[in-house]
Design an enzyme around this catalytic site. Structure first.
Site, PDB file in Angstrom:
ATOM      1  N   CYS A   2       0.776  -1.252   0.005  1.00 52.60           N
ATOM      2  CA  CYS A   2       0.138  -0.106  -0.139  1.00 52.60           C
ATOM      3  C   CYS A   2       1.007   1.130  -0.184  1.00 52.60           C
ATOM      4  O   CYS A   2       1.854   1.136   0.062  1.00 52.60           O
ATOM      5  CB  CYS A   2      -0.849  -0.034   1.122  1.00 52.60           C
ATOM      6  SG  CYS A   2      -1.742  -1.510   1.721  1.00 52.60           S
ATOM      7  N   ARG A  27       1.366   1.602  -5.839  1.00 48.14           N
ATOM      8  CA  ARG A  27       1.456   0.752  -4.889  1.00 48.14           C
ATOM      9  C   ARG A  27       0.362  -0.195  -4.583  1.00 48.14           C
ATOM     10  O   ARG A  27       0.555  -1.018  -4.141  1.00 48.14           O
ATOM     11  CB  ARG A  27       2.041   1.254  -3.898  1.00 48.14           C
ATOM     12  CG  ARG A  27       3.342   2.256  -3.969  1.00 48.14           C
ATOM     13  CD  ARG A  27       3.805   2.715  -2.684  1.00 48.14           C
ATOM     14  NE  ARG A  27       4.090   1.969  -1.519  1.00 48.14           N
ATOM     15  CZ  ARG A  27       5.277   1.224  -1.466  1.00 48.14           C
ATOM     16  NH1 ARG A  27       6.290   1.732  -2.210  1.00 48.14           N
ATOM     17  NH2 ARG A  27       5.441   0.527  -0.304  1.00 48.14           N
ATOM     18  N   TRP A  74      -3.634  -1.938  -1.521  1.00 49.17           N
ATOM     19  CA  TRP A  74      -3.488  -3.181  -2.304  1.00 49.17           C
ATOM     20  C   TRP A  74      -3.831  -4.339  -1.136  1.00 49.17           C
ATOM     21  O   TRP A  74      -3.180  -4.727  -0.318  1.00 49.17           O
ATOM     22  CB  TRP A  74      -2.157  -3.202  -2.930  1.00 49.17           C
ATOM     23  CG  TRP A  74      -2.109  -4.451  -4.078  1.00 49.17           C
ATOM     24  CD1 TRP A  74      -2.478  -4.369  -4.937  1.00 49.17           C
ATOM     25  CD2 TRP A  74      -1.524  -5.765  -3.734  1.00 49.17           C
ATOM     26  NE1 TRP A  74      -2.225  -5.518  -5.805  1.00 49.17           N
ATOM     27  CE2 TRP A  74      -1.625  -6.568  -4.837  1.00 49.17           C
ATOM     28  CE3 TRP A  74      -0.829  -6.411  -2.677  1.00 49.17           C
ATOM     29  CZ2 TRP A  74      -1.088  -7.646  -5.164  1.00 49.17           C
ATOM     30  CZ3 TRP A  74      -0.274  -7.636  -2.912  1.00 49.17           C
ATOM     31  CH2 TRP A  74      -0.317  -8.161  -3.980  1.00 49.17           C
ATOM     32  N   ASN A  98       1.050   0.249   6.017  1.00 46.14           N
ATOM     33  CA  ASN A  98       1.483  -0.593   4.762  1.00 46.14           C
ATOM     34  C   ASN A  98       2.296  -1.537   5.381  1.00 46.14           C
ATOM     35  O   ASN A  98       3.120  -1.624   6.268  1.00 46.14           O
ATOM     36  CB  ASN A  98       2.175   0.099   3.798  1.00 46.14           C
ATOM     37  CG  ASN A  98       3.169  -0.573   3.082  1.00 46.14           C
ATOM     38  OD1 ASN A  98       2.568  -1.649   2.500  1.00 46.14           O
ATOM     39  ND2 ASN A  98       4.309  -0.358   2.519  1.00 46.14           N
ATOM     40  N   GLY A  99       1.977  -2.923   5.123  1.00 47.37           N
ATOM     41  CA  GLY A  99       2.584  -4.152   5.575  1.00 47.37           C
ATOM     42  C   GLY A  99       1.931  -5.192   6.123  1.00 47.37           C
ATOM     43  O   GLY A  99       0.389  -5.386   5.622  1.00 47.37           O
ATOM     44  N   GLU A 480      10.913 -11.312 -21.859  1.00 50.13           N
ATOM     45  CA  GLU A 480      10.370  -9.966 -21.389  1.00 50.13           C
ATOM     46  C   GLU A 480       9.463  -9.241 -22.453  1.00 50.13           C
ATOM     47  O   GLU A 480       8.673  -8.783 -21.782  1.00 50.13           O
ATOM     48  CB  GLU A 480      11.771  -9.002 -21.268  1.00 50.13           C
ATOM     49  CG  GLU A 480      11.453  -7.522 -21.078  1.00 50.13           C
ATOM     50  CD  GLU A 480      10.779  -7.308 -19.680  1.00 50.13           C
ATOM     51  OE1 GLU A 480      10.791  -8.198 -18.967  1.00 50.13           O
ATOM     52  OE2 GLU A 480      10.547  -6.106 -19.441  1.00 50.13           O
ATOM     53  N   LYS A 484       5.620  -8.201 -21.320  1.00 51.73           N
ATOM     54  CA  LYS A 484       5.093  -6.866 -21.461  1.00 51.73           C
ATOM     55  C   LYS A 484       3.807  -6.945 -21.954  1.00 51.73           C
ATOM     56  O   LYS A 484       2.946  -6.341 -21.504  1.00 51.73           O
ATOM     57  CB  LYS A 484       6.092  -5.801 -22.332  1.00 51.73           C
ATOM     58  CG  LYS A 484       7.355  -5.325 -21.642  1.00 51.73           C
ATOM     59  CD  LYS A 484       7.160  -4.563 -20.500  1.00 51.73           C
ATOM     60  CE  LYS A 484       7.039  -5.009 -19.291  1.00 51.73           C
ATOM     61  NZ  LYS A 484       8.179  -5.236 -18.393  1.00 51.73           N
ATOM     62  N   GLU A 487       1.160  -8.550 -19.400  1.00 53.37           N
ATOM     63  CA  GLU A 487       0.798  -7.687 -18.194  1.00 53.37           C
ATOM     64  C   GLU A 487      -0.089  -6.551 -18.464  1.00 53.37           C
ATOM     65  O   GLU A 487      -0.889  -6.065 -17.807  1.00 53.37           O
ATOM     66  CB  GLU A 487       1.945  -7.503 -17.194  1.00 53.37           C
ATOM     67  CG  GLU A 487       3.012  -6.629 -17.765  1.00 53.37           C
ATOM     68  CD  GLU A 487       4.007  -6.084 -16.678  1.00 53.37           C
ATOM     69  OE1 GLU A 487       3.816  -6.234 -15.563  1.00 53.37           O
ATOM     70  OE2 GLU A 487       5.217  -5.946 -17.325  1.00 53.37           O
ATOM     71  N   HIS A 503      10.539 -28.821 -29.852  1.00 58.05           N
ATOM     72  CA  HIS A 503      10.390 -29.643 -28.951  1.00 58.05           C
ATOM     73  C   HIS A 503       8.811 -29.493 -28.279  1.00 58.05           C
ATOM     74  O   HIS A 503       8.567 -29.904 -27.225  1.00 58.05           O
ATOM     75  CB  HIS A 503      11.386 -29.448 -27.929  1.00 58.05           C
ATOM     76  CG  HIS A 503      12.845 -29.913 -28.469  1.00 58.05           C
ATOM     77  ND1 HIS A 503      13.161 -31.211 -28.501  1.00 58.05           N
ATOM     78  CD2 HIS A 503      13.721 -29.198 -28.972  1.00 58.05           C
ATOM     79  CE1 HIS A 503      14.380 -31.126 -29.040  1.00 58.05           C
ATOM     80  NE2 HIS A 503      14.858 -29.604 -29.065  1.00 58.05           N
ATOM     81  N   LYS A 602       3.066  -2.267  -8.402  1.00 55.40           N
ATOM     82  CA  LYS A 602       4.295  -2.030  -8.903  1.00 55.40           C
ATOM     83  C   LYS A 602       5.192  -2.635  -7.874  1.00 55.40           C
ATOM     84  O   LYS A 602       6.217  -3.479  -8.567  1.00 55.40           O
ATOM     85  CB  LYS A 602       4.610  -0.449  -8.580  1.00 55.40           C
ATOM     86  CG  LYS A 602       5.871   0.033  -8.907  1.00 55.40           C
ATOM     87  CD  LYS A 602       5.915  -0.283 -10.458  1.00 55.40           C
ATOM     88  CE  LYS A 602       7.467   0.152 -11.141  1.00 55.40           C
ATOM     89  NZ  LYS A 602       7.678  -0.175 -12.305  1.00 55.40           N
TER      90      LYS A 602
HETATM   91  C1  AGP Z   1       7.453  -5.904 -14.453  1.00 54.60           C
HETATM   92  O1  AGP Z   1       6.893  -5.393 -15.735  1.00 54.60           O
HETATM   93  C2  AGP Z   1       6.811  -6.035 -13.377  1.00 54.60           C
HETATM   94  N1  AGP Z   1       5.586  -5.570 -13.172  1.00 54.60           N
HETATM   95  C3  AGP Z   1       7.471  -7.181 -12.390  1.00 54.60           C
HETATM   96  O2  AGP Z   1       7.553  -8.030 -13.168  1.00 54.60           O
HETATM   97  C4  AGP Z   1       8.550  -6.540 -11.546  1.00 54.60           C
HETATM   98  O3  AGP Z   1       9.867  -6.318 -12.584  1.00 54.60           O
HETATM   99  C5  AGP Z   1       8.885  -7.479 -10.491  1.00 54.60           C
HETATM  100  O4  AGP Z   1       7.831  -7.520  -9.653  1.00 54.60           O
HETATM  101  C6  AGP Z   1      10.195  -7.248  -9.677  1.00 54.60           C
HETATM  102  O5  AGP Z   1      10.323  -5.972  -9.139  1.00 54.60           O
HETATM  103  P1  AGP Z   1      11.354  -5.523  -8.610  1.00 54.60           P
HETATM  104  O6  AGP Z   1      12.315  -5.071  -9.717  1.00 54.60           O
HETATM  105  O7  AGP Z   1      10.904  -4.040  -7.973  1.00 54.60           O
HETATM  106  O8  AGP Z   1      12.020  -6.248  -7.499  1.00 54.60           O
END
Ligand code: AGP
Length: 607
Positions: A2, A27, A74, A98-99, A480, A484, A487, A503, A602
């Protein structure tokens, strides 16, 4: 996870808290709330949904006060709802948290026996109840907070106010980030710096176990035993504009376009082309460290950067490298010892699994040098040294500039390790620095393909499945690119090493499954050509990333995107850009929430 914020000063703070919360929305954004102390006591506004809904609520039922706290949530304990939204209020006490409070059930049961009535399903509500109970027993506000904290187990960043003590704000940190902003005659608490950059750049970082009490005399800091500690503010050179969208439609788009600058900033001051030397003394890694192997731990996009780093460190420094997903590393028995260099990679520096893997590696005796974007973050602090990526704040949930700067940091680390081990001479370093310094302008030329890639996205955005193929150092880029796309556009996409096609995955190919093939001129080029033929022969459509001047793939692929040539080790910095841009345009065309995609946050600060 959060976002929390707090304010005390001379101004009416409702608008200030809302504006800080907007910056923290990445967050978590399933509910939001704020509390201010007005003439009557505490006024609370909470709602399910994003900050915009909270703003609307405040507009229809205004509240005023010059001390306040706010929260964007969150959910971890309790579904997103108004009752579960923070602040939680009990008697004169209001708390945002938060936590995770691990012993909340046991505290709740014992408080219920004494007659307490809980109104939410959250773990956080116990904090308000505990503080209130101690205040009612006659303790001062500060003492009640200290006493409550001594009972809690788990992780927290909290901001607390007391309705009959306007002008006073208390914050505490345990394993969740919390900063204090000093703004002359006003003070801020926030989960991170961009939230308050508009108001101040003078920042004090709280350590685990610390508490700050802010009143008209300013902040006073205490350690976990309640002893006063002196803390100095640091001046942060991020500008508020860096945390704003700067004219772009989305943070993700802005962050994609910031990459050449972010790469330059990450290189700046760390290389001398003239001397043929890399300077990473800031990490604390020196000739005296015996490094026999490297172990990289990370999650998501940062893990993909780690996979690229393996090619660089093995290829340039000639050290064996293992790359682990942090959540897997911590649940096996990794062979890590005093001769291991452990490199946790994390944009946020707060990812729970990466943090736990960092601590585990350290306990096993490894030298730990983190690659992080957020200064003073938990992972940075849990490591012996840090190589900061200077990407600036990354707000879009989909990581872009953090990824490319992580790759640059890994490249610098590979060169530095090679230099320490005598595996490269100054001429070799000079050449490699030259290659690296050419990357930002090559990136600019890829970014100028934005409209053309947008055109390709228009042709492809309705497909339901995608395959991404790459080989060697561009295999992680296939992963990657697929991440992208899935997500932010919610399209199913799989990244695969192209050699594995036969395979299994080739069975998926038909006219409904387009393939994105990374087929730039490197030593895997001929093989990629073969894979493109195989896809085409089965009726599949291919979008190929090729090197400028390629006269062959144009006839075989449905679309080509021509990229400037680059050194093979640095090629991922170029090939990832069109994949980010493609995913971005597809998501916009599909009308998804690009910066805050569903179900994601995030930084993942819980397991
Ligand atoms: C990538 O687009 C992500 N949203 C996610 O995979 C992110 O890279 C991952 O959660 C790791 O986060 P960090 O680099 O803050 O540790």
């Amino acid at each position: 996870m959060c976002g929390i914020v707090g304010y005390t000063g001379k101004r009416d703070c409702t608008g200030i808290i809302l504006s800080c919360l907007k910056k923290l929305e990445y967050r978590g954004y399933d509910s939001a709330g704020l509390a201010v102390i007005d003439r009557e006591g505490i006024e609370v506004r909470r709602c399910k949904g994003k900050i915009a809904s909270l703003e609307e609520k405040v507009r229809t039922r205004p509240c005023r006060g010059s001390t306040g706290i706010g929260h964007t949530r969150w959910a971890t304990h309790g579904r997103p709802s108004e009752e579960n939204a923070h602040p939680h209020v009990e008697g004169p006490i209001a708390v945002v948290h938060n936590g995770i409070i691990e012993n909340h059930l046991e505290i709740k049961r014992s408080l219920e026996k004494e007659g307490a009535r809980f109104r939410s399903e959250t773990d956080s509500e116990v904090i308000a109840h505990l503080i209130c109970r101690f205040v009612r027993q006659g303790m001062t506000f500060e003492d009640a907070v200290f006493k409550a904290l001594s009972i809690l187990r788990g992780s927290w960043a909290i901001a607390v106010l007391k309705g009959d003590e306007p002008g006073k704000l208390i914050g505490a940190r345990q394993e969740c980030p919390l900063v204090v902003g000093l703004g002359g005659d006003e003070y801020f608490l926030a989960s991170d710096i961009p939230a308050i950059l508009e108001y101040t750049r003078e920042i004090v970082f709280l350590e685990d176990g610390e508490v700050v009490v802010i009143d008209e005399d300013g902040p006073r800091f205490f350690d976990r035993k309640g002893e006063r500690v002196d803390k100095r503010a640091r001046r942060i050179d991020w500008t508020p504009a860096m945390a704003e969208k700067g004219g772009y439609r989305h943070f993700m788009e802005k962050e994609i376009f910031e990459q050449p600058r972010a790469v330059i900033d990450t290189i700046r001051g760390r290389v001398s082309e003239e001397e043929g030397r890399v300077y990473l003394d800031e990490t604390g890694l020196s000739e005296e460290d015996t490094v026999k192997r490297v172990s990289i731990v990370a999650c998501g996009t940062s893990w993909h950067a780690g996979l690229v780093g393996k090619f660089m460190i093995e290829g340039i420094a000639r050290l064996p490298v293992e790359v682990d997903i942090a959540s897997e590393f911590r649940y096996r028995e990794p062979l890590v010892d005093r001769e291991t260099l452990l490199i946790p990679i994390s944009q946020s520096g707060e990812t729970a699994d990466t943090l736990a893997a960092t601590r585990l590696g350290r306990d096993l005796g490894a030298k730990v040098i983190a690659i992080c974007n957020v200064i003073e973050s938990s992972i940075a602090r849990a490591s012996h040294g840090v190589l900061y990526t200077h990407a600036g704040p990354e707000i879009g949930v989909a990581s872009t500039k953090a990824f490319t700067t992580q790759i640059v940091a890994l490249y610098l680390m590979a060169l530095y390790l090679a230099q320490l081990r005598g595996r490269i001479d100054s001429e070799g370093i000079r050449e490699r620095i030259g290659d690296l310094l050419r990357v930002p302008s090559a990136m600019e030329s890829v970014l100028s393909l934005n409209d053309a890639i947008g055109g390709i996205a228009r042709e492809y955005f309705k497909y339901k499945d995608f395959l991404y193929l790459g080989r060697g150092i561009n295999y992680p880029i296939a992963l990657e690119g697929a991440l992208k796309l899935k997500e932010i556009s919610y399209i199913h996409a799989e990244g695969y090493p192209a050699g594995e096609m036969k395979h299994g995955p080739i069975a998926l190919i038909d006219e409904n499954m387009p393939t994105m093939a990374i087929a730039v001129k490197d030593r895997a080029y001929e093989k990629m050509l073969g894979n493109i033929e195989e896809v085409r022969a089965r009726g599949g459509r291919v979008i190929a990333l090729v090197t400028e001047g390629d006269g062959i793939i144009g006839d075989k692929a449905s679309k080509t995107i021509a990229l400037p040539p680059s050194d093979p080790f640095l090629s991922p910095l170029i090939t990832v850009l069109p994949l980010q841009i493609f995913a971005y345009h597809v998501a916009v065309l599909r009308g998804t929430d690009v910066d805050q995609p569903r179900n994601l946050a995030k930084s993942v600060t819980v397991e």
